[in-house]
Design a protein around this motif. Structure first.
Motif, PDB file in Angstrom:
ATOM      1  N   LYS A 347       0.895  -1.104  -0.042  1.00  0.00           N
ATOM      2  CA  LYS A 347       0.037   0.107  -0.206  1.00  0.00           C
ATOM      3  C   LYS A 347       0.950   1.121   0.090  1.00  0.00           C
ATOM      4  O   LYS A 347       1.853   1.502   0.786  1.00  0.00           O
ATOM      5  CB  LYS A 347      -0.952  -0.124   1.181  1.00  0.00           C
ATOM      6  CG  LYS A 347      -1.975   0.997   1.392  1.00  0.00           C
ATOM      7  CD  LYS A 347      -2.755   1.028   2.354  1.00  0.00           C
ATOM      8  CE  LYS A 347      -3.910   1.898   2.579  1.00  0.00           C
ATOM      9  NZ  LYS A 347      -4.878   1.957   3.697  1.00  0.00           N
ATOM     10  N   VAL A 348       0.545   2.201  -1.041  1.00  0.00           N
ATOM     11  CA  VAL A 348       1.419   3.596  -0.839  1.00  0.00           C
ATOM     12  C   VAL A 348       0.344   4.576  -1.045  1.00  0.00           C
ATOM     13  O   VAL A 348      -0.688   4.479  -1.794  1.00  0.00           O
ATOM     14  CB  VAL A 348       2.338   3.506  -2.254  1.00  0.00           C
ATOM     15  CG1 VAL A 348       3.135   4.552  -2.290  1.00  0.00           C
ATOM     16  CG2 VAL A 348       3.204   2.300  -2.465  1.00  0.00           C
ATOM     17  N   GLU A 349       0.659   5.645  -0.251  1.00  0.00           N
ATOM     18  CA  GLU A 349      -0.310   6.689  -0.408  1.00  0.00           C
ATOM     19  C   GLU A 349       0.482   7.854   0.019  1.00  0.00           C
ATOM     20  O   GLU A 349       1.624   8.134   0.824  1.00  0.00           O
ATOM     21  CB  GLU A 349      -1.440   6.257   0.775  1.00  0.00           C
ATOM     22  CG  GLU A 349      -1.214   6.500   2.091  1.00  0.00           C
ATOM     23  CD  GLU A 349      -2.407   6.558   2.822  1.00  0.00           C
ATOM     24  OE1 GLU A 349      -3.608   5.886   2.407  1.00  0.00           O
ATOM     25  OE2 GLU A 349      -2.433   7.005   3.892  1.00  0.00           O
ATOM     26  N   ASN A 350      -0.111   9.094  -0.444  1.00  0.00           N
ATOM     27  CA  ASN A 350       0.597  10.317  -0.161  1.00  0.00           C
ATOM     28  C   ASN A 350      -0.556  11.286   0.096  1.00  0.00           C
ATOM     29  O   ASN A 350      -1.533  11.354  -0.892  1.00  0.00           O
ATOM     30  CB  ASN A 350       1.513  11.052  -1.480  1.00  0.00           C
ATOM     31  CG  ASN A 350       2.242  12.083  -1.286  1.00  0.00           C
ATOM     32  OD1 ASN A 350       3.306  12.009  -0.395  1.00  0.00           O
ATOM     33  ND2 ASN A 350       2.117  13.097  -1.982  1.00  0.00           N
ATOM     34  N   THR A 351      -0.284  12.468   0.984  1.00  0.00           N
ATOM     35  CA  THR A 351      -1.187  13.447   1.035  1.00  0.00           C
ATOM     36  C   THR A 351      -0.568  14.804   0.808  1.00  0.00           C
ATOM     37  O   THR A 351       0.694  15.136   1.167  1.00  0.00           O
ATOM     38  CB  THR A 351      -1.449  13.420   2.540  1.00  0.00           C
ATOM     39  OG1 THR A 351      -1.834  12.268   2.938  1.00  0.00           O
ATOM     40  CG2 THR A 351      -2.374  14.702   2.815  1.00  0.00           C
ATOM     41  N   PHE A 352      -1.147  15.484  -0.136  1.00  0.00           N
ATOM     42  CA  PHE A 352      -0.926  16.929  -0.783  1.00  0.00           C
ATOM     43  C   PHE A 352      -1.592  17.837   0.160  1.00  0.00           C
ATOM     44  O   PHE A 352      -2.872  17.995   0.378  1.00  0.00           O
ATOM     45  CB  PHE A 352      -0.986  17.256  -2.106  1.00  0.00           C
ATOM     46  CG  PHE A 352      -0.517  16.023  -2.833  1.00  0.00           C
ATOM     47  CD1 PHE A 352       0.689  16.354  -3.506  1.00  0.00           C
ATOM     48  CD2 PHE A 352      -1.354  14.814  -3.202  1.00  0.00           C
ATOM     49  CE1 PHE A 352       1.252  15.346  -4.360  1.00  0.00           C
ATOM     50  CE2 PHE A 352      -0.807  13.903  -3.979  1.00  0.00           C
ATOM     51  CZ  PHE A 352       0.726  14.204  -4.828  1.00  0.00           C
ATOM     52  N   GLU A 353      -0.812  18.742   0.736  1.00  0.00           N
ATOM     53  CA  GLU A 353      -1.346  19.870   1.515  1.00  0.00           C
ATOM     54  C   GLU A 353      -1.431  21.291   0.948  1.00  0.00           C
ATOM     55  O   GLU A 353      -0.522  21.519   0.272  1.00  0.00           O
ATOM     56  CB  GLU A 353      -0.428  20.138   2.850  1.00  0.00           C
ATOM     57  CG  GLU A 353      -1.186  20.877   4.003  1.00  0.00           C
ATOM     58  CD  GLU A 353      -0.442  21.096   5.267  1.00  0.00           C
ATOM     59  OE1 GLU A 353      -0.531  21.939   6.146  1.00  0.00           O
ATOM     60  OE2 GLU A 353       0.388  20.140   5.544  1.00  0.00           O
ATOM     61  N   HIS A 354      -2.444  21.712   1.074  1.00  0.00           N
ATOM     62  CA  HIS A 354      -2.527  23.486   0.435  1.00  0.00           C
ATOM     63  C   HIS A 354      -3.413  24.117   1.421  1.00  0.00           C
ATOM     64  O   HIS A 354      -4.428  23.619   1.919  1.00  0.00           O
ATOM     65  CB  HIS A 354      -3.249  23.416  -0.943  1.00  0.00           C
ATOM     66  CG  HIS A 354      -3.550  24.646  -1.673  1.00  0.00           C
ATOM     67  ND1 HIS A 354      -2.551  25.564  -1.859  1.00  0.00           N
ATOM     68  CD2 HIS A 354      -4.584  25.289  -1.930  1.00  0.00           C
ATOM     69  CE1 HIS A 354      -2.970  26.392  -2.321  1.00  0.00           C
ATOM     70  NE2 HIS A 354      -4.238  26.566  -2.287  1.00  0.00           N
TER      71      HIS A 354
END
Length: 690
Positions: A347-354
Motif C-alpha cells: 500500500k502506497v499513499e501520499n497526502t498533498f497539503e494546501h
C-alpha cells in the motif's frame, strides 16, 4: 416484550441518570483527556475522535491495560455497536459491527481487520476469524460504518478494526538506553495466568529495538452456574520483534520492520470453537504470523509530500488431527488436515497539503495491491466446502479533506477495486471470476462553536464474493440430495448508508479543569443482493451453494460520553441496533441486543490510586433464531490500580479486578455459549531502566 421494554427503559434511565449526575462535573481540557479526545490515525489526516465526522472509538494503552484482557474479545465489551461473536474460546472469536457479522455466512469479509496496516482474514467452519493476544497492542481503533471503505478496501460494510503493536519508544524515555518490563497476570476463572517480558533498547541515536515475548494458559472456564465451558482451555505463545530507524532532516523519516507470531496448541479441544455443539473434539494447532515493513516521510517542509509505504505478509495456518468423530463420520470435516490463508500486500499513499488565509486542504491519493492464497488439504485431498484458490485485488483511491475557518470540514472520497478470483484446478466447472467494486462517500462536520458540532455522511460500497462463496461445492447429502455446485453467477453485495449525529464539549463547568464530552450517531444502512446459502434444497438435481436472495435494512443509534477530573471520571457507551430482512419482515439473526456500558471511577492522586465500578446491561432479544429468545442481563465489575510515580516502588504497577461480581448466568445473543462467571484478576508490572 414486557421484559425487553422494561430493561430498555432501565437502559435509557441509566443514560439519563448518568447525564444528570455528571452534567455539572468533568475533566480538564488541557490537563486530562477523555476517550473522545484520543487521536484517530485511521481516517486520513490525524484528528481527535470527537472531531471526526464518523463513529469511531479508540482504545489507547491505558484502556487496554485497564481491561486486563485474557482474549482479544474482552477489549471490545465497552465499545458501542461492536460485539464479539462466537464464544470466549480463543479459537472462536470474530466481530460484529452494527449488526453485520455472522460466523455462519462468511461475514468476516464484511469487516476489515488490520495489524499495523496488514490486512488479516481467516474463514473456516466453526472457527473464529482473528487469532492474537491483547498484550501485543498499544492501540485499537474501531471505525464503524461503510465510509471506511475509501481508505481500506471496498466491502467494509460493517467497518474497520485497526490494531497497532507496541513501539520501542513506548518504553524508552529520552534518558534511557534500555528498559526491561516484566508482567504477570492471574485469572481465577479458571486458574489462568500470563507472563510476559518486554525489552526495549536504544541501539544508536536514531535506532531502537523492541522484543516482546509472552505465554498465556487457562483451564476450561466456568459460567455463572459453575458449569465448565468445554474446549475453552488453552495455552498460547506469542511474541513481537520490531526495529525502528529514524533518519533525514529532524529525523522525520522512519522505517519500521516488525514480526509478530501467535501460536496455540490445544489437544482434545472442541471441534466447534464458536459454540458447544455435537461435533466432538480434535487436536488443533493454530499459528498466525505477520510481517510488516513500513516507511513514513511526513516532510513537514514540503506541502506536496507526506508519503507512507506499507508492505506486509500475513500467514494463518490451522492444523487439526485425531477427531473424536473421525471414525464415525465420512465427512472430510473430521479428517486430519491443514487449512490456511497467506496474504501479500502493498500500500502506497501520499497526502498533498494546501492552505490559504481561511482554509486548509489535504488531498490523499493511494493504491493498494494484495494477493491471497487459500489452502485446504485433508487425508483424502482437496475439500469442496473449503475451496482452494487465489484472490487478487488492486485498488486506487482518492480522499480530500477541506477545512474552512476551522468550522466546516468536508471529506469526499472514492475508491475503485478490481478483484480477480482464481480457483484451484481441482474444482469442477470453475473458472476465473473478475469483478469491479466502487465505493464513493461524502462526510461533513460543522462546528457551531467550541461546544456544539453536527456531522453526517453518505456512503456506498460494494463487496465482491469471496473464494468460499464463489467456489464451494458439496456432494449429495440428506439435506441436499443432488449436491451443491459452485456459485459462479453471484452478484456483488451493495450497501447504501447514511449517518448523522452531533457532539457536545463543555469545559470548566463547576471548577477549573472540569469538562464533559458527548457524541451521538444515528445510522441507516440499506443492503442489497446479500449472499446466503441456497434455501432451495432441490431433489435429485444439484443446486448452487450460494445465491443472492436477501435484501435488508439495518439502523440504530450509538452514543458515547466521557467525563474526567482530577478525582472522578466516568464513561458511557449506549447502542441500539435494528435490522430486518425485507423479504420476510423478520429480525436479522445477526442483530445484537441493546446495550449500555457504564464506568464510574475515582482517583487519589497523592497515593497514585485508581478505582471504580463498571456495569454492562443488555436488553432481552428474540431474533427468531433457533437458540433464542435471550433474556436481558446485567454484569457488574469492580477494579483498582496502584501505579506509584516516586519512591522505592516507582516503575511498578498493580491492578486488580473482580468481574461478574454476582456470578450472573447469562448469554450474549451472538455467542454460542454462556458468558464467564465470577472472575478475580490480578496483574503486576515492573519496569527497570538503564
Amino acid at each position: 416484550m414486557g421484559l425487553r421494554n422494561t430493561l430498555r427503559a432501565d437502559l435509557l434511565g441509566g443514560v439519563a441518570l448518568w447525564m444528570f449526575a455528571f452534567g455539572g462535573a468533568a475533566f480538564a481540557q488541557d490537563e486530562v483527556a477523555t476517550p473522545l479526545q484520543r487521536i484517530v490515525l485511521g481516517t486520513g489526516v490525524e484528528k481527535v475522535a470527537i472531531d471526526t465526522p464518523q463513529a469511531v472509538t479508540i482504545l489507547d494503552q491505558g484502556a487496554i491495560d485497564n481491561e486486563q484482557a485474557a482474549t482479544i474479545g474482552e477489549l471490545f465489551r465497552d465499545i458501542p455497536g461492536v460485539t464479539v461473536i462466537g464464544s470466549d474460546r480463543i479459537g472462536g472469536q470474530s466481530f460484529n459491527i452494527r449488526g453485520i457479522g455472522d460466523l455462519a455466512s462468511s461475514d468476516e469479509s464484511k469487516i476489515i481487520v488490520t495489524v499495523d496496516g496488514a490486512t488479516k482474514f481467516y474463514e473456516q467452519y466453526r472457527l473464529g476469524s482473528f487469532f492474537s493476544d491483547p498484550e501485543l497492542y498499544k492501540q485499537v481503533e474501531v471505525l464503524r460504518g461503510p465510509a471506511s471503505s475509501t481508505l481500506y478496501g471496498a466491502g467494509a460494510l460493517g467497518g474497520v478494526i485497526n490494531f497497532t503493536t507496541k513501539d520501542p519508544s513506548d518504553f524508552l524515555k529520552p534518558e534511557d538506553t534500555a528498559v526491561l518490563r516484566l508482567k504477570g497476570m492471574y485469572d481465577s476463572n479458571k486458574w489462568g495466568f500470563m507472563t510476559s517480558a518486554v525489552g526495549a533498547v536504544r541501539l544508536s541515536e536514531n535506532t531502537e529495538f523492541l522484543v516482546n515475548g509472552l505465554f498465556r494458559k487457562s483451564n476450561d472456564i466456568e459460567d455463572g452456574q459453575g458449569i465448565e465451558i468445554p474446549g475453552s482451555a488453552f495455552s498460547s505463545f506469542s511474541g513481537l520483534a520490531k526495529i525502528v530507524h529514524h533518519f533525514g532532516e529532524d529525523k522525520e523519516q522512519a522505517v519500521r520492520l516488525s514480526y509478530q507470531r501467535w501460536q496455540s496448541d490445544a489437544d482434545d479441544t472442541q471441534y466447534s470453537q464458536t459454540n458447544t455443539a455435537g461435533f466432538g473434539t480434535i487436536d488443533r494447532d493454530i499459528t498466525d504470523q505477520t510481517v510488516v515493513l513500513n516507511y513514513e516521510n511526513p516532510a513537514s517542509d514540503n506541502p506536496y509530500l507526506d508519503l507512507a509505504v506499507n508492505l506486509s505478509f500475513s500467514d494463518t495456518q490451522v492444523e487439526q488431527k485425531n477427531s473424536s468423530l473421525g471414525a464415525f463420520s465420512p465427512s472430510q470435516l473430521f479428517e486430519d488436515g491443514k487449512y490456511g490463508y497467506r496474504t501479500w500486500q502493498g500500500k502506497v499513499e501520499n497526502t498533498f497539503e494546501h492552505s490559504g488565509s481561511a482554509f486548509e486542504n489535504f488531498l490523499t491519493v493511494g493504491t493498494q495491491l494484495s494477493y491471497q492464497e487459500r489452502s485446504a488439504q485433508t487425508t483424502s485431498g482437496s475439500i469442496g466446502f473449503h475451496p482452494e484458490g487465489t484472490d487478487t485485488k488492486i485498488g486506487v483511491y482518492v480522499q480530500d479533506e477541506f477545512i474552512w475557518q476551522d468550522r466546516l470540514t468536508l471529506i469526499p472520497g472514492v475508491r475503485v477495486d478490481s478483484i480477480n478470483l482464481s480457483p484451484d484446478t481441482m474444482i469442477d466447472g470453475a473458472s476465473d471470476q473478475s469483478e469491479v467494486a466502487f465505493s464513493p462517500k461524502l462526510a461533513a462536520l460543522y462546528k457551531f462553536n467550541d461546544t456544539f458540532s453536527i456531522f453526517g455522511s453518505v456512503a456506498h460500497t460494494e463487496r465482491a464474493p469471496t473464494l468460499d462463496e464463489m467456489f464451494s461445492t458439496s456432494g449429495a447429502t440428506s439435506t441436499y440430495p443432488g449436491g451443491r455446485l459452485a456459485s459462479l453467477n453471484l452478484d456483488k453485495e451493495q450497501s447504501n448508508a447514511v449517518e448523522a449525529g452531533f457532539s457536545v464539549s463543555a469545559y470548566d463547568l463547576v471548577q477549573d479543569g472540569d469538562g464533559l464530552q458527548l457524541k451521538t450517531t444515528a445510522f441507516y444502512n440499506d443492503l442489497k443482493d446479500l449472499i446466503s446459502t441456497n434455501p432451495d434444497r432441490g431433489q435429485t438435481t444439484p443446486v448452487r451453494y450460494y445465491v443472492n436472495i436477501d435484501e435488508a435494512e439495518i439502523y440504530g443509534v450509538e452514543m458515547e460520553a466521557a467525563y474526567n477530573s482530577e478525582y472522578v471520571y466516568s464513561t458511557i457507551a449506549f447502542s441500539i441496533v435494528r435490522g430486518e430482512d425485507k423479504a420476510t419482515g423478520e429480525t436479522l439473526t445477526s442483530i445484537p441486543a441493546d446495550t449500555l456500558a457504564v464506568t464510574l471511577g475515582g482517583r487519589v492522586p497523592q497515593y497514585d490510586l485508581d478505582f471504580g465500578w463498571r456495569g454492562l446491561f443488555a436488553a432481552s432479544i428474540d431474533t427468531g433464531a433457533t437458540a433464542g429468545p435471550f433474556a436481558g442481563y446485567a454484569v457488574h465489575d469492580v477494579f483498582a490500580s496502584w501505579k506509584p510515580q516516586e519512591g522505592h516502588f516507582a516503575g511498578m504497577e498493580l491492578r486488580a479486578a473482580v468481574e461478574n461480581i454476582f456470578d450472573k448466568s447469562y448469554q450474549n445473543n451472538l455467542a454460542g455459549d454462556r458468558g464467564r462467571g465470577r472472575t478475580f484478576k490480578l496483574t503486576l508490572n515492573k519496569e527497570i531502566s538503564w
